[in-house]
Design an enzyme around this catalytic site. Sequence first.
Site, PDB file in Angstrom:
ATOM      1  N   ASN A   9       0.391 -57.147  44.909  1.00  0.00           N
ATOM      2  CA  ASN A   9       1.531 -56.222  43.734  1.00  0.00           C
ATOM      3  C   ASN A   9       2.685 -56.067  45.833  1.00  0.00           C
ATOM      4  OD1 ASN A   9       3.342 -54.827  43.443  1.00  0.00           O
ATOM      5  ND2 ASN A   9       2.371 -53.098  42.553  1.00  0.00           N
ATOM      6  N   TRP A  10       3.817 -56.237  45.749  1.00  0.00           N
ATOM      7  CA  TRP A  10       4.831 -56.314  46.851  1.00  0.00           C
ATOM      8  C   TRP A  10       5.167 -55.362  46.386  1.00  0.00           C
ATOM      9  CZ3 TRP A  10       7.316 -61.867  48.885  1.00  0.00           C
ATOM     10  CH2 TRP A  10       5.902 -62.453  48.658  1.00  0.00           C
ATOM     11  N   LYS A  11       5.539 -54.837  45.540  1.00  0.00           N
ATOM     12  CA  LYS A  11       6.197 -53.311  45.040  1.00  0.00           C
ATOM     13  C   LYS A  11       7.514 -53.509  45.719  1.00  0.00           C
ATOM     14  CE  LYS A  11       2.015 -50.900  44.959  1.00  0.00           C
ATOM     15  NZ  LYS A  11       1.292 -49.429  45.485  1.00  0.00           N
ATOM     16  N   HIS A  94       2.034 -49.828  36.244  1.00  0.00           N
ATOM     17  CA  HIS A  94       1.737 -49.316  37.403  1.00  0.00           C
ATOM     18  C   HIS A  94       1.921 -47.940  37.569  1.00  0.00           C
ATOM     19  CE1 HIS A  94       1.153 -49.279  41.115  1.00  0.00           C
ATOM     20  NE2 HIS A  94       0.340 -49.928  41.704  1.00  0.00           N
ATOM     21  N   GLU A  96       3.127 -46.106  39.673  1.00  0.00           N
ATOM     22  CA  GLU A  96       4.525 -45.647  39.902  1.00  0.00           C
ATOM     23  C   GLU A  96       5.286 -46.107  38.888  1.00  0.00           C
ATOM     24  OE1 GLU A  96       4.341 -48.237  42.903  1.00  0.00           O
ATOM     25  OE2 GLU A  96       2.867 -47.462  44.283  1.00  0.00           O
ATOM     26  N   GLU A 166      -6.339 -48.114  39.586  1.00  0.00           N
ATOM     27  CA  GLU A 166      -5.899 -47.858  40.476  1.00  0.00           C
ATOM     28  C   GLU A 166      -6.623 -46.624  40.008  1.00  0.00           C
ATOM     29  OE1 GLU A 166      -3.161 -51.545  42.514  1.00  0.00           O
ATOM     30  OE2 GLU A 166      -2.141 -50.439  40.828  1.00  0.00           O
ATOM     31  N   GLY A 172      -1.954 -46.645  48.365  1.00  0.00           N
ATOM     32  CA  GLY A 172      -0.796 -46.300  49.946  1.00  0.00           C
ATOM     33  C   GLY A 172      -1.706 -45.232  50.512  1.00  0.00           C
ATOM     34  N   SER A 213      -5.889 -49.350  48.555  1.00  0.00           N
ATOM     35  CA  SER A 213      -6.400 -49.295  49.873  1.00  0.00           C
ATOM     36  C   SER A 213      -7.256 -50.223  49.923  1.00  0.00           C
ATOM     37  CB  SER A 213      -6.330 -48.167  49.898  1.00  0.00           C
ATOM     38  OG  SER A 213      -5.710 -46.959  50.584  1.00  0.00           O
ATOM     39  N   GLY A 234      -1.676 -53.369  47.165  1.00  0.00           N
ATOM     40  CA  GLY A 234      -0.365 -52.805  47.730  1.00  0.00           C
ATOM     41  C   GLY A 234       0.103 -53.085  48.986  1.00  0.00           C
ATOM     42  N   GLY A 235      -0.306 -53.215  50.093  1.00  0.00           N
ATOM     43  CA  GLY A 235       0.000 -53.055  51.483  1.00  0.00           C
ATOM     44  C   GLY A 235      -0.566 -53.966  51.808  1.00  0.00           C
TER      45      GLY A 235
END
Length: 255
Positions: A9-11, A94, A96, A166, A172, A213, A234-235
Amino acid sequence: MRKPFVAGNWKMNKTVEQASLLVADLLPGLQTIEKIDRVLCPPFPSLMVISQMIAGTAIGLGAQNMHWEDSGAYTGETAPAMVKEFCEYVIIGHSERRGYFGETDETVNKKVKAAFAVGLTPIVCVGETLEENEAGKTAAIVKREVLEGLKELASSDAQKLVIAYEPIWAIGTGKTASAEQAEEIIAKIVRGSLAESFGAEVADTIRILYGGSVKGSNAAEIFSMPNIDGGLIGGASLKADDFIKICQAAEGTLE
Ligand code: 13P
């Protein structure tokens, strides 16, 4: 036997030019990891270019969100059929989206149904906040998100679902739930609630990912848990070497 699944997930990261460079870096490595499903979820503007770059490979493409309506006066939104032009997957609900953009179990449910209606596979996200976790509400929150977000789905659709647990406090932040903690929530609450809705047989076929993470260094331990079928990353999905390492860790569980 559930096929391992890893999605990046590149956000809200990478312009089209930057996204193309990342995919070019990812392609050689990702193509060799054939025994798992690996999926890229870049921002909308890059979907068309990336779909062309990965054409003819088994790498999947997903969007990060969509509206549930077919078309109309919804400025700034993207319809299911527009996502389906380029993607097989779509991330729904998600944390977010829920936290910053007011998404609820009800909108998640509408979006999940709309995704199946056009032949997209939703990757549905659930998870508790730090506050909820510390107040001992994790099980109740996650159960509600699964039951309400997925209500009234046909079993034939439910089997195709991908769910991502999640914990929001692990996203993150560098904090991960321990592999055992994640396994317990995923086995008892997520898979347990799926069994309540769709029966144990269907629940056993649904892939459930862990997100929060996940890195090259902890992926193998997390994926070794019997009910964790992969990760939503993510990251670490923004760096080719890290994402490939995580995909290799998922493939390693098959040995
Ligand atoms: P991080 O891997 O950056 O913690 O993000 C997890 C996530 O939210 C994936 O959807």
